[in-house]
Design a protein around this motif. Structure first.
Motif, mmCIF file in Angstrom:
data_model
loop_
_atom_site.group_PDB
_atom_site.id
_atom_site.type_symbol
_atom_site.label_atom_id
_atom_site.label_comp_id
_atom_site.label_asym_id
_atom_site.label_seq_id
_atom_site.Cartn_x
_atom_site.Cartn_y
_atom_site.Cartn_z
ATOM 1 N N VAL A 109 0.871 -1.168 0.000
ATOM 2 C CA VAL A 109 0.000 0.000 0.000
ATOM 3 C C VAL A 109 0.912 1.222 0.000
ATOM 4 N N ASN A 110 0.381 2.358 -0.370
ATOM 5 C CA ASN A 110 1.247 3.516 -0.623
ATOM 6 C C ASN A 110 1.590 4.348 0.599
ATOM 7 N N THR A 111 1.030 4.028 1.757
ATOM 8 C CA THR A 111 1.172 4.941 2.882
ATOM 9 C C THR A 111 2.564 4.991 3.485
ATOM 10 N N ALA A 112 3.456 4.104 3.125
ATOM 11 C CA ALA A 112 4.818 4.180 3.663
ATOM 12 C C ALA A 112 5.857 4.056 2.567
ATOM 13 N N THR A 113 5.468 4.236 1.327
ATOM 14 C CA THR A 113 6.372 3.952 0.220
ATOM 15 C C THR A 113 7.664 4.754 0.302
ATOM 16 N N VAL A 114 7.556 6.067 0.465
ATOM 17 C CA VAL A 114 8.768 6.883 0.443
ATOM 18 C C VAL A 114 9.538 6.838 1.761
ATOM 19 N N PRO A 115 8.928 7.119 2.908
ATOM 20 C CA PRO A 115 9.713 7.204 4.141
ATOM 21 C C PRO A 115 10.341 5.893 4.595
ATOM 22 N N LEU A 116 9.708 4.761 4.317
ATOM 23 C CA LEU A 116 10.234 3.480 4.809
ATOM 24 C C LEU A 116 10.728 2.570 3.693
ATOM 25 N N VAL A 251 -6.271 13.071 4.663
ATOM 26 C CA VAL A 251 -6.037 12.439 5.957
ATOM 27 C C VAL A 251 -5.245 11.155 5.723
ATOM 28 N N LEU A 252 -4.077 11.076 6.367
ATOM 29 C CA LEU A 252 -3.179 9.947 6.186
ATOM 30 C C LEU A 252 -2.559 9.579 7.530
ATOM 31 N N PRO A 253 -1.963 8.385 7.644
ATOM 32 C CA PRO A 253 -1.199 8.090 8.859
ATOM 33 C C PRO A 253 0.012 9.014 8.955
ATOM 34 N N ASP A 254 0.386 9.400 10.169
ATOM 35 C CA ASP A 254 1.521 10.313 10.326
ATOM 36 C C ASP A 254 2.807 9.732 9.745
ATOM 37 N N PHE A 255 2.988 8.406 9.843
ATOM 38 C CA PHE A 255 4.232 7.815 9.335
ATOM 39 C C PHE A 255 4.312 7.839 7.815
ATOM 40 N N SER A 256 3.202 8.139 7.152
ATOM 41 C CA SER A 256 3.222 8.258 5.699
ATOM 42 C C SER A 256 3.711 9.621 5.244
ATOM 43 N N VAL A 257 3.594 10.631 6.121
ATOM 44 C CA VAL A 257 3.906 12.001 5.723
ATOM 45 C C VAL A 257 5.224 12.481 6.326
ATOM 46 N N VAL A 258 5.441 12.217 7.610
ATOM 47 C CA VAL A 258 6.655 12.686 8.281
ATOM 48 C C VAL A 258 7.862 11.972 7.674
ATOM 49 N N GLY A 259 8.791 12.735 7.141
ATOM 50 C CA GLY A 259 9.963 12.164 6.476
ATOM 51 C C GLY A 259 9.812 12.049 4.979
ATOM 52 N N ASP A 260 8.612 12.282 4.445
ATOM 53 C CA ASP A 260 8.404 12.263 3.004
ATOM 54 C C ASP A 260 9.185 13.419 2.374
ATOM 55 N N PRO A 261 9.733 13.244 1.175
ATOM 56 C CA PRO A 261 10.479 14.343 0.541
ATOM 57 C C PRO A 261 9.675 15.638 0.434
ATOM 58 N N LEU A 262 8.383 15.547 0.183
ATOM 59 C CA LEU A 262 7.563 16.759 0.113
ATOM 60 C C LEU A 262 7.490 17.450 1.474
#
Length: 323
Positions: A109-116, A251-262
């Motif tokens: 699923v896409n919610t952790a693709t970039v940060p993790l 609205v997303l999980p925080d771990f999906s956004v914090v640390g994302d390049p954007l």
């Protein structure tokens, strides 16, 4: 099909036969596997039939619409992949520089693709330079089906706190976070310490398409109320891009956004949801226990290690469930 070895002899299995079965599983059909292997479909079909005769098992379920791996074939697939991985290790130990590369397939699923996922894949690539990694973005149901059918080696899936874990998978919790409102820094919502539902409804809302956990969460959060305007998109990565372009909030999980390049570049930021304490889990799932290729095991271990580093300070460390 009659069991092989009735005269006391052992089945004779060639490595390429196992590689062909792996290709059929990976591609989902004989036709696509034949194209991938640069073989004619009749030649591939006959090779598979020879293997079925040797093993005494129907590995493929053949229908007019095409052939796919049978239930018996899925049960044997972990052993087949274990043999192929062992052959790779043998070739490597013998100094064979022309060995065939294995591939690890990850449904996510896409919610952790970039940060993790991206840092983990980068580390895996450095440790396994000959092993290809295929990342497939999909919904939870598609990932589960792919795991059962052998199309995926591992799956990253979201759950809400309190959800029952499905039977038939080995599940390791990686991250536990909270739903947050993702907005541009210049949004009126970014000026708030926390965002309540009334304020969220007043802004254009970017929601995940039906089938995603966050779609279910937002539907429950709004409780039948309608936002001023809404978009529907397929996955968190597109949702974050739409937020960065000023189309609204999501609205997303925080771990999906914090640390994302954007988020690191200041294009998006997050605010907590007022009065909400829902947990969102990101878990790593695999098929039931059996022989596991070393590369798959190593990728699993990297995810667990990096998830601990990625988690929020003060969180309890993730651990195995259902093992």
């Amino acid at each position: 099909m009659n069991p092989a070895g009735g005269d006391g002899s052992l089945p004779v299995v060639r490595i390429e036969q196992l590689e062909y079965i792996a290709a059929v599983t990976r591609s989902g059909s004989l036709r696509r596997a034949a194209e991938e292997l640069h073989l004619s479909q009749p030649a591939l079909s006959e090779t598979v039939r020879n293997l079925e005769r040797e093993l005494g098992v129907d590995l493929l379920e053949r229908k007019r619409s095409g052939a796919k791996v049978s239930d018996e074939g899925r049960e044997l697939l972990p052993y087949i992949m274990g043999v192929l991985d062992a052959v790779d290790r043998l070739r490597g130990a013998a100094g064979d520089q022309h060995r065939t590369s294995r591939m690890v397939r990850l449904g996510t699923v896409n919610t952790a693709t970039v940060p993790l996922v991206i840092p983990t894949v980068r580390e895996f690539r450095a440790a396994h330079p000959r092993t290809q990694v295929e990342l497939v973005g999909a919904q939870q149901s598609e990932i589960h089906r792919g795991l059962l059918e052998g199309a995926f080696d591992l799956g990253l899936v979201n759950y809400l706190g309190g959800d029952d874990m499905p039977p038939g998978f080995e599940t390791t919790e990686l991250l536990r976070g909270r739903p947050v409102v993702c907005v541009r820094p210049d949004s009126p919502l970014a000026a708030r310490a926390a965002v309540d539902v009334d304020s969220l409804l007043a802004e254009p809302l970017i929601v995940m398409r039906s089938g995603y956990v966050m779609h279910r969460f937002v539907h429950r959060l709004l409780d039948g109320r309608t936002p001023s305007f809404s978009y529907s998109t397929d996955g968190a990565e597109m949702g974050k891009l739409m937020v960065a372009e000023g189309l609204g909030a999501t609205v997303l999980p925080d771990f999906s956004v914090v640390g994302d390049p954007l988020e690191r570049r200041g294009a998006i930021t997050v605010r907590p949801l007022a009065g909400d304490s829902t947990d969102v889990l990101l878990v790593l799932q695999s098929r039931p226990s059996g022989p596991v290729a070393r590369a798959v095991s190593d990728l699993h271990a990297l995810f667990v290690r990096n998830a601990r580093a990625h988690g929020r300070p003060g969180e309890h460390p993730p651990g195995p469930r259902g093992r």
